[in-house]
Design a protein around this motif. Structure first.
Motif, PDB file in Angstrom:
ATOM      1  N   TYR A   3       0.840  -1.205   0.000  1.00  0.00           N
ATOM      2  CA  TYR A   3       0.000   0.000   0.000  1.00  0.00           C
ATOM      3  C   TYR A   3       0.872   1.250   0.000  1.00  0.00           C
ATOM      4  O   TYR A   3       0.636   2.187  -0.760  1.00  0.00           O
ATOM      5  CB  TYR A   3      -0.939   0.002   1.213  1.00  0.00           C
ATOM      6  CG  TYR A   3      -1.498   1.373   1.518  1.00  0.00           C
ATOM      7  CD1 TYR A   3      -2.493   1.925   0.709  1.00  0.00           C
ATOM      8  CD2 TYR A   3      -1.021   2.123   2.580  1.00  0.00           C
ATOM      9  CE1 TYR A   3      -2.987   3.187   0.973  1.00  0.00           C
ATOM     10  CE2 TYR A   3      -1.517   3.381   2.852  1.00  0.00           C
ATOM     11  CZ  TYR A   3      -2.504   3.917   2.042  1.00  0.00           C
ATOM     12  OH  TYR A   3      -3.003   5.154   2.293  1.00  0.00           O
ATOM     13  N   VAL A  27      -6.802   4.062  -4.045  1.00  0.00           N
ATOM     14  CA  VAL A  27      -5.864   3.253  -3.249  1.00  0.00           C
ATOM     15  C   VAL A  27      -6.204   3.366  -1.769  1.00  0.00           C
ATOM     16  O   VAL A  27      -6.209   2.366  -1.041  1.00  0.00           O
ATOM     17  CB  VAL A  27      -4.404   3.682  -3.518  1.00  0.00           C
ATOM     18  CG1 VAL A  27      -3.458   3.059  -2.522  1.00  0.00           C
ATOM     19  CG2 VAL A  27      -4.003   3.304  -4.931  1.00  0.00           C
ATOM     20  N   GLU A  28      -6.520   4.571  -1.305  1.00  0.00           N
ATOM     21  CA  GLU A  28      -6.907   4.762   0.102  1.00  0.00           C
ATOM     22  C   GLU A  28      -8.177   3.979   0.436  1.00  0.00           C
ATOM     23  O   GLU A  28      -8.268   3.335   1.479  1.00  0.00           O
ATOM     24  CB  GLU A  28      -7.156   6.244   0.390  1.00  0.00           C
ATOM     25  CG  GLU A  28      -5.909   7.061   0.565  1.00  0.00           C
ATOM     26  CD  GLU A  28      -6.252   8.507   0.920  1.00  0.00           C
ATOM     27  OE1 GLU A  28      -7.276   9.031   0.430  1.00  0.00           O
ATOM     28  OE2 GLU A  28      -5.493   9.099   1.692  1.00  0.00           O
ATOM     29  N   ALA A  31      -7.408   0.266   0.617  1.00  0.00           N
ATOM     30  CA  ALA A  31      -6.666  -0.074   1.833  1.00  0.00           C
ATOM     31  C   ALA A  31      -7.590  -0.082   3.044  1.00  0.00           C
ATOM     32  O   ALA A  31      -7.481  -0.951   3.914  1.00  0.00           O
ATOM     33  CB  ALA A  31      -5.528   0.914   2.047  1.00  0.00           C
TER      34      ALA A  31
END
Length: 90
Positions: A3, A27-28, A31
């Protein structure tokens, strides 16, 4: 670790691409989803149920096509036996 590397790659301050901010938020979000066990299990259930529905739809479509094909073959067989008479094997 993966990540962090990916986040560093797509971070808008490091990446000048116009879509970098959108990619960073994706991506956040990913995750956050993968980090929480409850959210991850819910996501896995949704993915599995979607795949199951798609398989069932595909099976129904194929079986309906086979039924139509079988009806055509059987009606052709009936017409052929009426025209040519019964077939006898030697």
């Amino acid at each position: 670790r993966a990540y962090r590397n990916l986040a560093r790659t797509v971070h808008p301050d490091k990446n000048r691409d116009g879509r970098a901010e959108e990619a960073f938020h994706a991506v956040e979000k990913s995750a956050a989803l993968l980090g929480d066990d409850n959210k991850r299990n819910e996501y896995d259930r949704k993915i599995k149920s979607t795949a199951r529905r798609r398989r069932q739809k595909t099976i129904r479509t194929i079986s309906e096509g086979l039924k139509v094909g079988w009806k055509s073959v059987s009606s052709l067989w009936v017409v052929t036996t009426k025209v040519l008479g019964p077939f006898k094997t030697p």
